[in-house]
Write an enzyme that holds these catalytic residues in place. Structure first.
Site, short mmCIF file in Angstrom:
data_model
loop_
_atom_site.label_atom_id
_atom_site.label_comp_id
_atom_site.label_asym_id
_atom_site.label_seq_id
_atom_site.Cartn_x
_atom_site.Cartn_y
_atom_site.Cartn_z
N HIS A 281 -8.88 -1.26 16.68
CA HIS A 281 -7.67 -2.02 17.05
C HIS A 281 -7.89 -3.47 16.63
O HIS A 281 -7.96 -3.77 15.44
CB HIS A 281 -7.44 -1.83 18.56
CG HIS A 281 -6.12 -2.32 19.07
ND1 HIS A 281 -5.10 -2.74 18.26
CD2 HIS A 281 -5.66 -2.48 20.35
CE1 HIS A 281 -4.07 -3.11 19.01
NE2 HIS A 281 -4.39 -2.97 20.27
N HIS A 320 -2.43 2.99 9.47
CA HIS A 320 -1.81 2.58 10.72
C HIS A 320 -1.14 3.79 11.34
O HIS A 320 -0.58 4.62 10.62
CB HIS A 320 -0.77 1.48 10.46
CG HIS A 320 -0.42 0.71 11.69
ND1 HIS A 320 0.51 1.15 12.59
CD2 HIS A 320 -0.90 -0.46 12.17
CE1 HIS A 320 0.59 0.28 13.57
NE2 HIS A 320 -0.26 -0.70 13.35
N ASP A 376 -4.66 -6.48 9.54
CA ASP A 376 -6.03 -6.96 9.61
C ASP A 376 -6.70 -7.08 8.25
O ASP A 376 -7.78 -7.65 8.15
CB ASP A 376 -6.86 -6.00 10.48
CG ASP A 376 -6.51 -6.15 11.94
OD1 ASP A 376 -6.29 -7.29 12.36
OD2 ASP A 376 -6.44 -5.13 12.64
N1 ACO Z 1 -9.93 4.88 5.58
C1 ACO Z 1 -10.05 6.12 5.11
N2 ACO Z 1 -9.32 7.18 5.52
C2 ACO Z 1 -8.43 6.94 6.50
C3 ACO Z 1 -8.24 5.66 7.07
C4 ACO Z 1 -9.03 4.61 6.57
N3 ACO Z 1 -8.90 3.38 7.05
N4 ACO Z 1 -7.29 5.73 8.02
C5 ACO Z 1 -6.89 7.01 8.07
N5 ACO Z 1 -7.58 7.74 7.13
C6 ACO Z 1 -7.39 9.16 6.83
C7 ACO Z 1 -7.97 10.04 7.92
O1 ACO Z 1 -9.32 10.39 7.61
C8 ACO Z 1 -7.04 11.22 7.86
O2 ACO Z 1 -7.37 12.01 6.74
P1 ACO Z 1 -7.31 13.64 6.87
O3 ACO Z 1 -5.90 13.95 7.25
O4 ACO Z 1 -7.73 14.13 5.54
O5 ACO Z 1 -8.29 13.98 7.96
C9 ACO Z 1 -5.68 10.61 7.54
O6 ACO Z 1 -5.98 9.40 6.83
C10 ACO Z 1 -4.83 10.30 8.76
O7 ACO Z 1 -5.58 9.44 9.60
P2 ACO Z 1 -5.60 9.47 11.18
O8 ACO Z 1 -6.99 9.12 11.63
O9 ACO Z 1 -4.99 10.76 11.65
O10 ACO Z 1 -4.61 8.30 11.52
P3 ACO Z 1 -4.44 7.64 12.93
O11 ACO Z 1 -3.00 7.31 13.04
O12 ACO Z 1 -5.03 8.49 14.01
O13 ACO Z 1 -5.33 6.33 12.83
C11 ACO Z 1 -5.99 4.10 12.44
C12 ACO Z 1 -4.80 5.07 12.59
C13 ACO Z 1 -6.91 4.19 13.67
C14 ACO Z 1 -5.46 2.68 12.34
C15 ACO Z 1 -6.78 4.50 11.17
O14 ACO Z 1 -5.95 4.42 10.03
C16 ACO Z 1 -8.01 3.62 10.99
O15 ACO Z 1 -9.05 3.91 11.56
N6 ACO Z 1 -7.93 2.55 10.15
C17 ACO Z 1 -9.03 1.63 9.97
C18 ACO Z 1 -9.15 0.69 11.14
C19 ACO Z 1 -8.07 -0.36 11.14
O16 ACO Z 1 -7.78 -1.00 10.13
N7 ACO Z 1 -7.48 -0.58 12.32
C20 ACO Z 1 -6.44 -1.62 12.50
C21 ACO Z 1 -5.16 -0.97 12.83
S1 ACO Z 1 -3.89 -2.16 12.92
C22 ACO Z 1 -4.12 -2.91 14.41
O17 ACO Z 1 -4.67 -2.41 15.34
C23 ACO Z 1 -3.61 -4.24 14.50
#
Ligand code: ACO
Length: 462
Positions: A281, A320, A376
């Site tokens: 987050h 996201h 971010d």
């Molecule tokens: N890098 C690589 N792969 C990713 C990323 C990433 N940053 N984010 C999602 N994916 C992939 C997942 O592995 C998944 O792949 P799959 O379907 O083959 O298993 C797919 O994309 C969907 O991802 P989920 O994890 O289901 O997405 P979710 O909505 O649960 O997670 C989150 C969202 C937590 C923001 C995620 O994208 C993440 O961890 N990003 C990196 C951390 C980040 O930048 N957080 C800031 C968010 S914005 C904020 O809080 C202000």
């Protein structure tokens, strides 16, 4: 197949705004009302196999398709990349407004008149000091304490300085809590930074604007008054607007969940700070900077992206839960980056970030999953250019988000549907076992504890 038509408690007959569900276990059919594109989870409870059955529940552990409240504060269309506060686009607010005006808009629902804004800014400006005892509390932290851990404690401690805030139905107490939280969180954030740097705390300066005062509390040395460069103040104010609210995100959900117990608003907001601390987050911009430093050079980007696709790494600052398009906030940050670099030293990490974005967006792995830069991805680079250490980045998210947490907390108090948040579970454990005496216990001899191969980290102090 026998079909038994039943209506829900609200007594909806067949109509277009309803959902007809057939339970294939019993053959019974139910009609559930649809309102605002949702069905009520509790309406599923009437679906039972027999009278002893508890009734059907929905399973949605991360609230991926569950609306937890009704809210009129922030609108997001994640597919189209739209963000609006009280109906005003984020781009227009960043261009024409100020953070304190946006805070007012979020909390009170309308843009303030001149007189309303003057009163609001006066009140916030004149509540920026914290009690000296709170300063002493901060002095008790280790020299290298993470500033977010300190802020978390500081915000929780505010509840002990303002015990009347427990009267959450008293309008005056609510107003004072809103003002105090928005005014004092920057002071606590700056104090935690100065503590971490071993520098004396700097008291607020009422002659400065909200963003200027924060920069003064962070950077002032021996000068009589610290006046930051206008480019930095403007960029920081825009960053504050961009982070002010984002509807039901992890930390706001924490504030609402904890606040639903009728605890005072300081304690509820402390829960938001805790949630924001996490790397998925608010901690993500800190993680982005660490990631960019590890990548080190644009030549290493293909190799890094290959590791992301092999799931050995995560591309921090990408993806996201709601945006399946370019995060509009990331676009606005990019527009302000050049102005900041003109007033500060150029940050070479920006080249790695821009090339990383380019290569990721040209790669099917990311486009298929609709992974785009989020707020971010670039915010940390600007903060670093301003001279703010990485450990402090999440504080710069917590300061403006306090306005959103307060707005959401206030809205929840007025919501006729408000109840203590208490989800259900699917129980997966054992049942009705008889206690086994120690001498009769059998099972693996595994001693529960940290893995033996884990290297011991050197510990400082007691
Ligand atoms: N890098 C690589 N792969 C990713 C990323 C990433 N940053 N984010 C999602 N994916 C992939 C997942 O592995 C998944 O792949 P799959 O379907 O083959 O298993 C797919 O994309 C969907 O991802 P989920 O994890 O289901 O997405 P979710 O909505 O649960 O997670 C989150 C969202 C937590 C923001 C995620 O994208 C993440 O961890 N990003 C990196 C951390 C980040 O930048 N957080 C800031 C968010 S914005 C904020 O809080 C202000």
């Amino acid at each position: 197949m026998a079909t038994e038509q039943q209506t829900t408690e609200s007594g909806v007959g067949s109509g277009t705004e309803s959902l007809t569900v057939t339970d294939n276990r019993t053959g019974k059919t139910y009609e559930l009302p649809i309102a605002d594109g949702t069905v009520r989870g509790l309406d599923l409870r009437q679906i039972k196999v027999d009278d002893d059955d508890f009734g059907l529940m929905s399973y949605d552990p991360a609230f991926t398709n569950t609306a937890s409240c009704r809210s009129a504060i922030t609108y997001i269309d994640g597919e189209a990349g739209i963000l609006e506060h009280r109906g005003y686009s984020i781009a227009e607010l960043c261009e024409k407004s100020t953070f304190l005006e946006v805070a007012y808009l979020l909390i009170w629902g309308e843009l303030p008149t001149k007189a309303q804004l003057e009163r609001w800014v006066f009140d916030v400006t004149h509540h920026t000091f914290v009690h000296e005892d709170l300063k002493h509390l901060f002095e008790g932290f280790r020299y290298d304490a993470h500033p977010m851990g300190m802020l978390l404690s500081g915000v929780g401690a505010l509840s002990t300085f303002y015990p009347d805030a427990k009267q959450i139905n008293d309008e005056e107490e609510r107003y004072m809590a809103a003002v105090r939280l928005i005014a004092k969180v920057p002071t606590l954030a700056a104090f935690s930074y100065r503590h971490n740097m071993g520098l004396p705390y700097v008291y607020p300066d009422n002659e400065l604007s909200f963003a200027e005062n924060f920069l003064s509390m962070v950077f002032k040395k021996t000068e009589a008054r610290h006046t930051p460069k206008p480019e930095l103040t403007k960029a920081l104010d825009v960053l504050f607007i961009l982070h002010a609210d984002h509807e039901q995100n992890c930390s706001t959900n924490a504030v609402r969940g904890v606040g639903s117990s009728d605890v005072d608003p300081y304690s509820a907001v402390a829960a938001g700070v805790a949630a924001l601390y996490g790397p998925l987050h608010g901690g993500a911009n800190e993680a982005v900077l660490r990631m960019l430093r590890r990548i080190d050079s644009v030549d290493n980007i293909p190799d890094f992206l290959a590791r992301v696709k092999d799931r050995e790494e995560k591309l921090m600052g990408f993806g996201h839960r709601v945006y399946k398009n370019y995060d509009p906030r990331a676009r606005i940050i990019q527009e302000h980056m050049d102005a900041v670099f003109e007033a500060t030293e150029y940050n070479p990490l920006v080249e790695i970030a821009r090339e990383l974005e380019k290569q990721a967006l040209a790669d099917e792995y990311f486009t298929e999953r609709k992974l785009y830069p989020n707020v971010d991805f670039y915010s940390g680079i600007i903060y670093e250019a301003m001279g703010i250490p990485t450990d402090m980045f999440t504080l710069l998210f917590a300061i403006p988000r306090t306005a959103g947490w307060v707005a959401q907390w206030m809205e929840m108090q007025e919501d006729p549907d408000k109840k203590i948040a208490r989800p259900r579970q699917i129980y997966t454990g054992e049942r009705e076992r008889s206690y086994v005496a120690m001498a009769d216990r059998e099972g693996p001899e595994k001693i529960v504890g940290p893995p033996a191969r884990r290297p011991k980290r050197p510990r400082r102090g007691a």
